[in-house]
Design an enzyme around this catalytic site. Structure first.
Site, mmCIF file in Angstrom:
data_model
loop_
_atom_site.group_PDB
_atom_site.id
_atom_site.type_symbol
_atom_site.label_atom_id
_atom_site.label_comp_id
_atom_site.label_asym_id
_atom_site.label_seq_id
_atom_site.Cartn_x
_atom_site.Cartn_y
_atom_site.Cartn_z
ATOM 1 N N GLY A 45 0.771 -1.379 -0.117
ATOM 2 C CA GLY A 45 0.102 0.117 0.042
ATOM 3 C C GLY A 45 0.766 1.243 0.034
ATOM 4 O O GLY A 45 0.453 2.134 -0.255
ATOM 5 N N ASP A 100 0.529 3.312 4.300
ATOM 6 C CA ASP A 100 -0.801 4.070 3.511
ATOM 7 C C ASP A 100 -1.604 4.513 4.599
ATOM 8 O O ASP A 100 -1.999 5.871 4.570
ATOM 9 C CB ASP A 100 -1.289 3.184 2.605
ATOM 10 N N ASP A 103 -6.097 1.961 10.302
ATOM 11 C CA ASP A 103 -7.361 1.678 10.229
ATOM 12 C C ASP A 103 -7.715 1.183 11.663
ATOM 13 O O ASP A 103 -7.782 1.737 12.751
ATOM 14 C CB ASP A 103 -7.772 0.678 9.317
ATOM 15 N N LYS A 131 -7.513 6.640 9.904
ATOM 16 C CA LYS A 131 -9.027 6.386 9.967
ATOM 17 C C LYS A 131 -9.168 6.155 11.632
ATOM 18 O O LYS A 131 -9.218 4.944 11.883
ATOM 19 C CB LYS A 131 -9.264 5.297 9.043
ATOM 20 N N VAL A 153 -11.383 3.571 1.375
ATOM 21 C CA VAL A 153 -10.859 4.162 0.306
ATOM 22 C C VAL A 153 -9.961 3.561 -0.626
ATOM 23 O O VAL A 153 -9.392 2.385 -0.169
ATOM 24 C CB VAL A 153 -10.183 5.464 0.798
ATOM 25 N N ASP A 159 -5.735 -0.529 -2.174
ATOM 26 C CA ASP A 159 -6.476 -1.430 -3.112
ATOM 27 C C ASP A 159 -7.830 -2.087 -2.406
ATOM 28 O O ASP A 159 -7.937 -1.919 -1.555
ATOM 29 C CB ASP A 159 -5.482 -2.716 -3.269
HETATM 30 P P1 IMP Z 1 -5.215 -1.969 9.854
HETATM 31 O O1 IMP Z 1 -4.211 -2.781 10.715
HETATM 32 O O2 IMP Z 1 -6.597 -2.216 10.351
HETATM 33 O O3 IMP Z 1 -4.599 -0.609 10.767
HETATM 34 O O4 IMP Z 1 -4.828 -1.684 8.661
HETATM 35 C C1 IMP Z 1 -3.752 -1.681 7.992
HETATM 36 C C2 IMP Z 1 -4.010 -1.947 6.391
HETATM 37 O O5 IMP Z 1 -5.223 -2.365 5.926
HETATM 38 C C3 IMP Z 1 -3.660 -0.850 5.572
HETATM 39 O O6 IMP Z 1 -2.102 -0.712 5.499
HETATM 40 C C4 IMP Z 1 -4.278 -1.137 4.465
HETATM 41 O O7 IMP Z 1 -3.313 -1.773 3.498
HETATM 42 C C5 IMP Z 1 -5.531 -1.726 4.773
HETATM 43 N N1 IMP Z 1 -6.604 -0.884 4.947
HETATM 44 C C6 IMP Z 1 -7.240 -0.174 5.817
HETATM 45 N N2 IMP Z 1 -8.301 0.501 5.677
HETATM 46 C C7 IMP Z 1 -8.173 0.505 4.190
HETATM 47 C C8 IMP Z 1 -9.072 1.406 2.953
HETATM 48 O O8 IMP Z 1 -9.878 2.001 3.528
HETATM 49 N N3 IMP Z 1 -8.575 1.007 1.842
HETATM 50 C C9 IMP Z 1 -7.842 -0.041 1.506
HETATM 51 N N4 IMP Z 1 -6.935 -0.541 2.542
HETATM 52 C C10 IMP Z 1 -7.086 -0.412 3.734
#
Ligand code: IMP
Length: 175
Positions: A45, A100, A103, A131, A153, A159
């Site tokens: 990402g 990137d 979340d 986010k 997004v 992606d």
């Molecule tokens: P987390 O572990 O939930 O913080 O997510 C991390 C990874 O999930 C990011 O590096 C992204 O690759 C993917 N991700 C989270 N939200 C989105 C989104 O809205 N669009 C695309 N990829 C996302």
């Protein structure tokens, strides 16, 4: 209006991204003068953001990459795996993780713990998008491009099932 049928709307244009990334580059360069930071990009990402951000860094630095996986489709599985590890030791290095989007924070929580155990002098996070609505783990990125709502997004490296990373802007995915 968007020119891609999968987009609900464009969130950040090419120009808005470039302007914000130049600001981040200046801020990080000022903070790391004389420290020769190591920028760790989290594949896949980060690719567009990493390439553009690093061109805005005006201090000597080195580059390395990791590939972590935790997502399938639009939902986090919660389980993080290291698919590709760093090539070099980070002992004594000032590390800046380039991601990137944050979340749930589960990916970065895993990564911070993993890298902290390797003896870095410092570790900070730089993410293009934050986010916060969906957070499940406590992570505190020092450098944030933009805060986004709880929407999925795509584009500029992000992606949906491996598609749309090539879009030069960021938009909200139309379900
Ligand atoms: P987390 O572990 O939930 O913080 O997510 C991390 C990874 O999930 C990011 O590096 C992204 O690759 C993917 N991700 C989270 N939200 C989105 C989104 O809205 N669009 C695309 N990829 C996302």
């Amino acid at each position: 209006m968007s020119d891609t049928p999968v987009l609900q709307r464009i969130l950040y244009s090419k120009e808005q991204l470039a302007e914000r990334i130049a600001e981040l580059g200046r801020e990080i360069s000022a903070d790391y003068r004389g420290k020769q930071p190591l920028f760790v990009g989290i594949l896949r990402g980060c690719i567009m953001f990493y390439a553009d951000l690093l061109r805005e860094i005006s201090v000597d630095c080195t580059m390395d990459f990791m590939c972590l996986s935790s997502y399938s489709g639009t939902s986090s599985t919660g389980e993080v795996r290291t698919m590709l590890d760093l090539r070099e030791s980070i002992k004594g290095r000032h590390v800046v993780i380039v991601e990137d989007i944050v979340d749930t924070g589960l990916t970065l929580d895993y990564l911070m713990k993993n890298l902290q155990s390797r003896g870095a002098a410092s570790i900070e996070i730089c993410c293009l998008l934050d986010k916060p609505a969906n957070r499940k783990a406590e992570v505190h990125p020092k450098y944030i491009g933009f805060q986004v709502e709880n929407e999925f997004v795509i584009g500029y490296g992000l992606d949906y099932d491996e598609l749309y990373r090539n879009l030069p802007y960021i938009g909200v995915f139309k379900k």
